[in-house]
Scaffold this motif. Structure first.
Motif, short mmCIF file in Angstrom:
data_model
loop_
_atom_site.label_atom_id
_atom_site.label_comp_id
_atom_site.label_asym_id
_atom_site.label_seq_id
_atom_site.Cartn_x
_atom_site.Cartn_y
_atom_site.Cartn_z
N ASP A 574 50.07 63.23 28.54
CA ASP A 574 49.15 62.11 28.73
C ASP A 574 49.92 60.80 28.91
N GLU A 575 49.18 59.71 29.18
CA GLU A 575 49.80 58.42 29.52
C GLU A 575 50.63 57.87 28.38
N GLU A 576 50.16 58.00 27.14
CA GLU A 576 50.91 57.47 26.00
C GLU A 576 52.22 58.22 25.81
N GLN A 577 52.19 59.54 25.97
CA GLN A 577 53.40 60.34 25.81
C GLN A 577 54.41 60.06 26.93
N ARG A 578 53.92 59.80 28.11
CA ARG A 578 54.82 59.56 29.26
C ARG A 578 55.69 58.33 29.04
N THR A 588 56.56 65.58 20.05
CA THR A 588 55.16 66.00 19.88
C THR A 588 55.06 67.25 19.01
N SER A 615 54.02 64.57 35.85
CA SER A 615 53.01 65.31 35.09
C SER A 615 51.63 64.76 35.37
N GLU A 616 50.66 65.66 35.41
CA GLU A 616 49.26 65.30 35.48
C GLU A 616 48.54 66.02 34.34
N PRO A 617 47.78 65.32 33.52
CA PRO A 617 47.06 66.00 32.42
C PRO A 617 46.21 67.14 32.95
#
Length: 636
Positions: A574-578, A588, A615-617
């Motif tokens: 997801d955006e926060e992890q990226r 994680t 990456s795409e969720p």
């Protein structure tokens, strides 16, 4: 004396003489005068004696001779007077100056040819005309004031006026210079005046004792044109002078501004030069300027710290005194490498005064002064940086070793299971061999086959143990050429059991005939294993019924690099992890340390490569890194 006697005397003494015509006109008057004289005379000729008559005749003869002499003198005077009158008339008529005789009221009594030409009428037409009729209306008042002053003061007076004659064609100026200056071929001005004249007059008395005015008129057109031209030229000159003065004032102001700017520029230049000199001498980098022959022309104070030489000790020497290889070595194209290196930084080795080697960063700048080319070599001592880099690499090796130990701990069960398989097979094969040996008729061929299988399983177990030992042991950095596809297969072999346990389908999309890379085998294998295990852990979160798939790619990039991609169809990032996934200590996992990807990126960057991800969720993630193929050992 009677009338007949006088007539006889006149006929005898006068007729036929030069003055005969003059005397004939006045004979009657003379006769009457003689008769009057005789009447008053007391002598009577009839009563005179012969002697008295002879005496009287003698007197008459003497008077006759006197009269004849007077007549001849009168004749000569008459001829001179006639010639003088003719000369006067000729001069009067042919004079270039116009002459007019006016009465006291201004009426023309007499005129010469020049006057009739100026006034545009014949001499007969001018007689009994007022001269004021020819004066331009704008000058009428001045003309009558001129007449009054002339008659009152009885002195010579001068008056300038325009001739009022619209029927006359304009007088052309004979002076080409005036035409060029006035830019007009006509002398007629805006008031319709075609001719300007100057009048000079005096009052005289004629033979009848009456006043008359002698007026001389002279054409002053050329003078007037000259005056007008001079006036226009003066106006033009004044305008030109005014413009030039304004231009000079503007130029002077501009020049003053430029002088002020030059003064400020000079002041700034002096300040800049002082600053540059202070920077030049205070710089920690060595600044060495050479000519096209590599002869040192200047050096700053920092060279003494770097090379041990004072700047004055280097001027005039070749730069090879400070560097093992000259910055102007010839490349394969027979061109100085300096031109390719201008603006770039490269590593070279310098020579200290004591003979030791000094690692340097070198950049070159080119400039020209008076068509002479120079090269400024800027060198920085990177000994401390090299020492720190070595420490960082050793520290990275230690971190990598700890990570490998952690990986082996995490992979222990899978590896133990993988080692247990050949050990179990060896045990089974050993028991079968014992059973064959204890038989009454042992089958030697089958025994040999079982022993051969036993040997293979033992070798397999040994290889697994050897790979584990090589992977986990701490070692110094050692690079060699390698086939990237072989490195991928070796890394996968350590993760095979985990892939099987999690039901993950492994797909290889490896490009054949890739160029070799110059790397540390163990470290690149570690990077590949880290990426594979991250994908395995991501795929563990998928539903049991969903197909779990992991794909490994290898290919050649456009800039001749080798790219390895590890792609999974997991839940993605997801955006926060990226934003944090590649930072140290971010994880994680429940029991993770957050060092795997960070150390992997450091190992790749130590090989002058890059590590990234896409990456795409819901559609999985792809981690990929690129390694250069150009780095080969340089023998240093």
């Amino acid at each position: 004396m009677n009338k007949s006697l006088i007539r006889d005397l006149n006929a005898k003494n006068v007729n036929g003489g030069p003055a005969g015509s003059f005397l004939s006109q006045h004979s009657e008057a003379i006769l009457k005068q003689a008769e009057s004289m005789l009447r008053h005379s007391k002598a009577d000729i009839a009563k005179m004696s012969t002697e008295d008559i002879q005496k009287l005749l003698f007197e008459f003869q003497v008077q006759q001779i006197e009269l004849k002499m007077q007549n001849e003198e009168l004749n000569r005077a008459h001829l001179e007077l006639t010639a003088s009158r003719d000369n006067y008339a000729l001069l009067y008529d042919l004079s270039p100056v116009g002459y007019l005789t006016l009465n006291e009221t201004g009426i023309i009594q007499k005129a010469n040819i020049a006057a009739s030409t100026l006034l545009g009428h014949t001499k007969q037409e001018l007689i009994n005309k007022r001269f004021g009729e020819f004066v331009h209306p704008s000058d009428q008042d001045n003309y009558y004031l001129f007449l009054r002053s002339l008659l009152t003061l009885n002195t010579g007076q001068t008056f300038n006026t325009g001739i009022n004659d619209s029927s006359r064609s304009p007088t052309q100026s004979k002076c080409q210079y005036f035409q060029l200056c006035t830019n007009s071929p006509q002398s007629q001005d805006k008031n319709g005046i075609s001719t300007y004249v100057e009048c000079y007059a005096r009052v005289v008395c004629n033979d009848k004792n009456s006043l008359q005015i002698c007026l001389a008129i002279n054409n002053i057109n050329e003078c007037k044109q000259a005056q007008d031209t001079i006036a226009r030229l003066n106006e033009q000159l004044e305008e030109t002078i005014r413009k030039q003065t304004n231009q000079l004032i503007a130029s002077n102001l501009s020049l003053m501004k430029k002088v002020e700017e030059l003064r400020r520029s000079r002041h700034q230049l002096v300040e800049r030069e002082a600053k540059l000199n202070s920077i030049f001498n205070a710089s920690v980098e060595g600044i060495i300027t050479v000519n096209t022959s590599d002869i040192i022309v200047s050096a700053n104070a920092a060279v003494e710290t770097i090379f041990g030489y004072k700047p004055q000790e280097l001027v005039g020497y070749n730069i090879s005194k400070l560097m093992r290889s000259s910055p102007k070595e010839t490349n394969h194209c027979c061109l100085p490498s300096t031109f390719e290196s201008v603006g770039q930084i490269r590593e070279i080795e310098g020579i200290h005064k004591n003979g030791s080697i000094v690692p340097l960063d070198l950049s070159i700048a080119e400039f020209s002064i008076d068509n002479a080319h120079y090269f400024t070599n800027i060198v920085r001592d990177v000994s401390l940086r090299k020492y720190r880099e070595q420490q960082d690499k050793e520290h990275l090796d230690e971190l990598a070793h700890v990570t490998r130990l952690g990986l082996m701990g995490e992979m222990a069960s899978g590896i133990a299971h993988e080692v247990n398989q050949p050990l179990s097979a060896i045990s089974s094969y050993a028991q079968a061999s014992l059973n064959l040996i204890n038989a009454e008729n042992p089958d030697l061929a089958k025994l040999i086959e079982i022993l051969h299988k036993t040997q293979q399983q033992a070798l397999r177990a040994g290889q697994i143990i050897h790979r584990m030992r090589e992977f986990v042991k701490s070692h110094s950095k050692h690079r060699s050429t390698a086939d990237v596809n072989c490195l991928i297969h070796e890394a996968v072999s350590l993760c095979t059991d985990e892939l099987k346990q999690n039901g993950i389908k492994l797909i290889f999309e490896l490009k054949n005939n890739l160029p070799p890379i110059y790397v540390d085998h163990v470290q690149i294998e570690q990077v590949i294993i880290n990426l594979i295990r991250n994908s395995i852990e991501a795929l563990q979160n998928l539903p049991a019924k969903q197909q779990r798939q992991l794909t490994i790619h290898s290919r050649l990039t456009l800039n001749d690099g080798i790219q390895i991609r590890v792609k999974d169809n997991g839940p993605g990032i997801d955006e926060e992890q990226r934003q944090k996934i590649l930072t140290p200590f971010y994880t994680t996992k429940t029991n993770g340390m957050g060092m795997g990807l960070s150390i992997s990126r450091s190992l790749v960057e130590a090989h002058e490569g890059t590590l990234n991800f896409d990456s795409e969720p819901g559609k999985g993630a792809t981690f990929y890194f690129t390694l250069p193929t150009r780095n080969q050992p340089n023998g240093r």
